[in-house]
Structures are given as C-alpha cells and as structure tokens.
Enzyme design. Sequence first.
Site, PDB file in Angstrom:
ATOM      1  N   GLY A  11       0.846  -1.199   0.000  1.00 29.00           N
ATOM      2  CA  GLY A  11       0.000   0.000   0.000  1.00 29.00           C
ATOM      3  C   GLY A  11       0.875   1.239   0.000  1.00 29.00           C
ATOM      4  O   GLY A  11       1.970   1.221   0.548  1.00 29.00           O
ATOM      5  N   ARG A  85      -5.835 -19.145 -15.807  1.00 29.88           N
ATOM      6  CA  ARG A  85      -5.444 -20.204 -16.748  1.00 29.88           C
ATOM      7  C   ARG A  85      -6.680 -21.019 -17.105  1.00 29.88           C
ATOM      8  O   ARG A  85      -7.329 -21.563 -16.212  1.00 29.88           O
ATOM      9  CB  ARG A  85      -4.400 -21.139 -16.119  1.00 29.88           C
ATOM     10  CG  ARG A  85      -3.089 -20.454 -15.802  1.00 29.88           C
ATOM     11  CD  ARG A  85      -2.067 -20.608 -16.915  1.00 29.88           C
ATOM     12  NE  ARG A  85      -0.861 -19.894 -16.551  1.00 29.88           N
ATOM     13  CZ  ARG A  85      -0.478 -18.711 -17.049  1.00 29.88           C
ATOM     14  NH1 ARG A  85      -1.193 -18.099 -17.958  1.00 29.88           N
ATOM     15  NH2 ARG A  85       0.649 -18.129 -16.670  1.00 29.88           N
ATOM     16  N   ASP A 116       6.175  -5.015   5.479  1.00 30.12           N
ATOM     17  CA  ASP A 116       6.697  -6.365   5.681  1.00 30.12           C
ATOM     18  C   ASP A 116       6.422  -7.308   4.503  1.00 30.12           C
ATOM     19  O   ASP A 116       7.249  -8.175   4.199  1.00 30.12           O
ATOM     20  CB  ASP A 116       6.242  -6.967   7.023  1.00 30.12           C
ATOM     21  CG  ASP A 116       4.742  -6.893   7.214  1.00 30.12           C
ATOM     22  OD1 ASP A 116       4.030  -6.459   6.278  1.00 30.12           O
ATOM     23  OD2 ASP A 116       4.275  -7.275   8.304  1.00 30.12           O
ATOM     24  N   THR A 138       5.366   2.183   5.843  1.00 37.45           N
ATOM     25  CA  THR A 138       3.955   1.834   6.064  1.00 37.45           C
ATOM     26  C   THR A 138       3.358   2.809   7.057  1.00 37.45           C
ATOM     27  O   THR A 138       4.023   3.192   8.030  1.00 37.45           O
ATOM     28  CB  THR A 138       3.738   0.398   6.605  1.00 37.45           C
ATOM     29  OG1 THR A 138       2.393   0.309   7.101  1.00 37.45           O
ATOM     30  CG2 THR A 138       4.675   0.003   7.707  1.00 37.45           C
ATOM     31  N   ASP A 140       1.248   1.970   9.040  1.00 41.94           N
ATOM     32  CA  ASP A 140       0.918   1.160  10.226  1.00 41.94           C
ATOM     33  C   ASP A 140       2.036   1.149  11.271  1.00 41.94           C
ATOM     34  O   ASP A 140       1.806   0.772  12.414  1.00 41.94           O
ATOM     35  CB  ASP A 140       0.641  -0.293   9.822  1.00 41.94           C
ATOM     36  CG  ASP A 140      -0.465  -0.423   8.797  1.00 41.94           C
ATOM     37  OD1 ASP A 140      -1.310   0.487   8.711  1.00 41.94           O
ATOM     38  OD2 ASP A 140      -0.482  -1.431   8.062  1.00 41.94           O
ATOM     39  N   ASP A 142       4.421  -0.947  11.595  1.00 40.53           N
ATOM     40  CA  ASP A 142       4.539  -2.287  12.176  1.00 40.53           C
ATOM     41  C   ASP A 142       5.752  -3.075  11.662  1.00 40.53           C
ATOM     42  O   ASP A 142       5.748  -4.303  11.717  1.00 40.53           O
ATOM     43  CB  ASP A 142       3.240  -3.089  11.943  1.00 40.53           C
ATOM     44  CG  ASP A 142       2.903  -3.263  10.460  1.00 40.53           C
ATOM     45  OD1 ASP A 142       3.580  -2.648   9.613  1.00 40.53           O
ATOM     46  OD2 ASP A 142       1.970  -4.018  10.152  1.00 40.53           O
ATOM     47  N   ARG A 184      -3.933  -2.372  10.426  1.00 42.52           N
ATOM     48  CA  ARG A 184      -3.925  -3.840  10.339  1.00 42.52           C
ATOM     49  C   ARG A 184      -3.921  -4.461  11.740  1.00 42.52           C
ATOM     50  O   ARG A 184      -4.763  -4.106  12.535  1.00 42.52           O
ATOM     51  CB  ARG A 184      -2.731  -4.334   9.511  1.00 42.52           C
ATOM     52  CG  ARG A 184      -2.957  -4.173   8.027  1.00 42.52           C
ATOM     53  CD  ARG A 184      -2.058  -5.099   7.263  1.00 42.52           C
ATOM     54  NE  ARG A 184      -0.666  -4.851   7.587  1.00 42.52           N
ATOM     55  CZ  ARG A 184       0.331  -5.562   7.089  1.00 42.52           C
ATOM     56  NH1 ARG A 184       0.090  -6.573   6.279  1.00 42.52           N
ATOM     57  NH2 ARG A 184       1.575  -5.286   7.407  1.00 42.52           N
ATOM     58  N   LEU A 286      -8.235   7.828   3.598  1.00 43.52           N
ATOM     59  CA  LEU A 286      -7.830   9.237   3.804  1.00 43.52           C
ATOM     60  C   LEU A 286      -6.520   9.280   4.578  1.00 43.52           C
ATOM     61  O   LEU A 286      -5.715  10.197   4.407  1.00 43.52           O
ATOM     62  CB  LEU A 286      -8.914   9.985   4.583  1.00 43.52           C
ATOM     63  CG  LEU A 286     -10.231  10.212   3.845  1.00 43.52           C
ATOM     64  CD1 LEU A 286     -11.302  10.704   4.806  1.00 43.52           C
ATOM     65  CD2 LEU A 286     -10.022  11.217   2.717  1.00 43.52           C
TER      66      LEU A 286
HETATM   67  O1  F6P Z   1      -0.868  -1.529   5.503  1.00 41.59           O
HETATM   68  C1  F6P Z   1      -1.426  -0.296   5.227  1.00 41.59           C
HETATM   69  C2  F6P Z   1      -2.917  -0.379   5.176  1.00 41.59           C
HETATM   70  O2  F6P Z   1      -3.414   0.902   4.902  1.00 41.59           O
HETATM   71  C3  F6P Z   1      -3.570  -0.979   6.417  1.00 41.59           C
HETATM   72  O3  F6P Z   1      -3.629  -0.067   7.486  1.00 41.59           O
HETATM   73  C4  F6P Z   1      -4.904  -1.401   5.871  1.00 41.59           C
HETATM   74  O4  F6P Z   1      -5.464  -2.462   6.615  1.00 41.59           O
HETATM   75  C5  F6P Z   1      -4.549  -1.865   4.484  1.00 41.59           C
HETATM   76  O5  F6P Z   1      -3.334  -1.235   4.130  1.00 41.59           O
HETATM   77  C6  F6P Z   1      -5.593  -1.526   3.456  1.00 41.59           C
HETATM   78  O6  F6P Z   1      -5.214  -2.096   2.245  1.00 41.59           O
HETATM   79  P1  F6P Z   1      -5.927  -1.789   0.860  1.00 41.59           P
HETATM   80  O7  F6P Z   1      -5.273  -0.544   0.312  1.00 41.59           O
HETATM   81  O8  F6P Z   1      -5.647  -2.974   0.054  1.00 41.59           O
HETATM   82  O9  F6P Z   1      -7.375  -1.553   1.132  1.00 41.59           O
END
Ligand code: F6P
Length: 371
Positions: A11, A85, A116, A138, A140, A142, A184, A286
């Site tokens: 992301g 396929r 990660d 990220t 997050d 994490d 997450r 957002l």
């Molecule tokens: O890892 C970043 C994040 O924004 C998380 O906080 C969230 O759960 C996830 O990606 C959302 O992913 P997507 O963009 O696939 O909806």
Amino acid sequence: MPKLAILTGGGDAPGLNAVIRAVVRSAILTYGWEPWGVRDGYEGFLRPDGIFRLTLDHVRGILPLGGTILGAANRGNPFARKVVRNGKTVIEDVSGEVIERFHREGFEALVVAGGDGTLGIARDLFRRGVPVVGVPKTIDNDVFGTDATFGFDTAIDFAARALDRLHNTAESHHRVMVVELMGRHAGFIALYAGIAGGADIILIPEIPFRFEVLCRKVRQRISHGRKFSIVAVAEGARPVGGHEIYYRPGEEGLIVPRLGGIGQIVGRYIEEECGAETRVTVLGHLQRGGSPSAFDRWLATTLAGEAMRLVVQGKFGRVAVLRRMRVTSITLDEALAEPKRVDPNCDAVRTAREIGICFGDEIGKDEPCNI
Ligand code: F6P
C-alpha cells in the site's frame, strides 16, 4: 555506469516520493549510478513497459506529493501471483521471470521501499541472488527493527485532526463518536492519534476489550457531566475471546482479507446498550493520502540515503532503519523476524491510562466536573 532499479510495493504511504527523489538524486549527483524505475511494485518486471530510466526531471517537485510516481501494488507477489489459466484463477510462482528480467536489464542493485510484505519478497529474491536493499514504509508502523516507518507520522497527524473535528460536533450534540482507524494487526495509529486527538477510549488489537467496560466508561463520563465521548478504534481491535472483524474475508492465496467493521459493532453496542446517541466514522484511505509531514519527508530521505550507501558499498540483503533518531541498517531477516506490535506496558499506554484514557479492559480514572 552501474544500473540500479527502484520500486515501491504494498500500500502507498506519504513519503514514497521522497525516497524515490533521494535515491535518484544521490545516484546521479554523487555516486554515478544510473537509476531506473519499476512500475507498480514487482509487477513492472513482468511487463515490457514496466521499467523506465529515471532522470532528475522525473523527481523535480515531487517531495511534497503523496502517493508514488512509480505506482504501487499490494497484491503483486511474484512468488504467488494470481493468474487466470483456462478460465480458472490459480496461483503461480513467477519469481524466475522477475529475476531473469532483472539480470537481463543489467541491473546491479534493487532498492525496494515497502512494508513487511514487500520486504519479505525482497528477502526471498535476495536468497535467490538478487542484490537488494530495503527502505521500511507503512502508515501502520509495524515493521520490526525500526523506531518508525515513514508515512506513520502523516497518518497520525491526519487522524488526530479528524478527532479534533469530531470533538466539536460530539460536544455540540452530546454524542459518542466512534472513529475506526487503520493499522492492520497493530494499534500504533489508534494509540498515537487517540492520545494526540484527546480520545476518551482507545481500542487496539494488543489490548482486547470488554463491551461492558466501554459502557461503564461512557456512563461514568455522562454521570460526571461529560455528555460526549470520543472512541478511537483500531481496525484490528477485538473483544476478549473474540476475533478481528473482516469486511471481506480472504481466500488462501487468492484474496487478501480486508479488515473493517469493528467501529460499527462498537458504535451499535454503545448506542443500544448504553443509551448514548452514537455516530461512527471510518477514516479509511484518507489516512494514506496527502502531502507527507516534514518528519516523514526527513525520515524517507534519510533512510533512502542510507539505502544508497548500502548499495554503493555492496552491502545487500539489508534494510535501512531508524534507531534513536539515527539511521543505520539491519538484515532483512532481522527486520522480518517478528511483527512489531504495541507493547501493552509501554510508556504511551501507561501515560494514557494515567490521564484517564480507557482501553476497554478497565474503566480508568475520571473526575466529576460541574458543568
Ligand atoms: O498496511 C497499510 C494499510 O493501509 C492498512 O492499514 C490497511 O489495513 C490496508 O493497508 C488496506 O489495504 P488496501 O489498500 O488494500 O485496502
């Protein structure tokens, strides 16, 4: 001139463009390397037009821009790629094609900015001989081994300001405002934004909550004259003995599960069981957009600088990290050894409890007011 490739995977997060800019500028201006961009994460290696030469012109003016000029893909794992396929969707390992393209193009290094998932793919490519270095990204926060990932600061700033706004309307209407935040399986965004935005209740995955405690807290506040409450809920928060809530369940290898919905559940419970009028806001993506904060621009640029030094020194299989406000590096294996989570006994949680914030496990302190 040696050639290097750079990609942004997973992301997106504010600060990715700062990484690209720093890599391109230092490669050209200082080290005499030729930078190339890979479009849409690892996917670009699989497309004829997925790789292009980066010049200083490409990175002019991109420092304050959110998103990534290279594009990102958080479903593009070449070791398990979804392909159709004979009309059936199946999973295939196409990593060999990625590695073959990397070498065929004459690249001598790959810089990967990602969380990660993307760094895990980088580690697997490194094990198969690809000279790779990572930059942790990220919202997050994490990724293990680094004090911070870029994107996090911008995300919590946005979330905290959203809480400020909700405070205004919550107070006017004597309502409970529940805000669901990303992160997450980690509660960093909810914890930090919740503290910065003055939340009364913060729910994070690392501290399972009890519904009845939420009600007691809301009622305690009402009985003390505070007729509104702000509840910051991490999307991965769960009740004691319960599980995370998925907006869309996953399917092994085919569909990545999508977290979401705990905010509505908490909001409905508070309204129905505590009798307090409640509204729910989901901040969603957002939190991922917008211009990076000064801190994230600084962090992204400095981490990219370290990544470039690793490249020119031939120190591959490593990730640039922040430790006590200084950049250094660790191995990809170390960075991926364990997930980073909020320590329920950390200073931030302790202080939050001491100032009366409830985590849903115990009601917490409060003082009656005269209003
Ligand atoms: O890892 C970043 C994040 O924004 C998380 O906080 C969230 O759960 C996830 O990606 C959302 O992913 P997507 O963009 O696939 O909806």
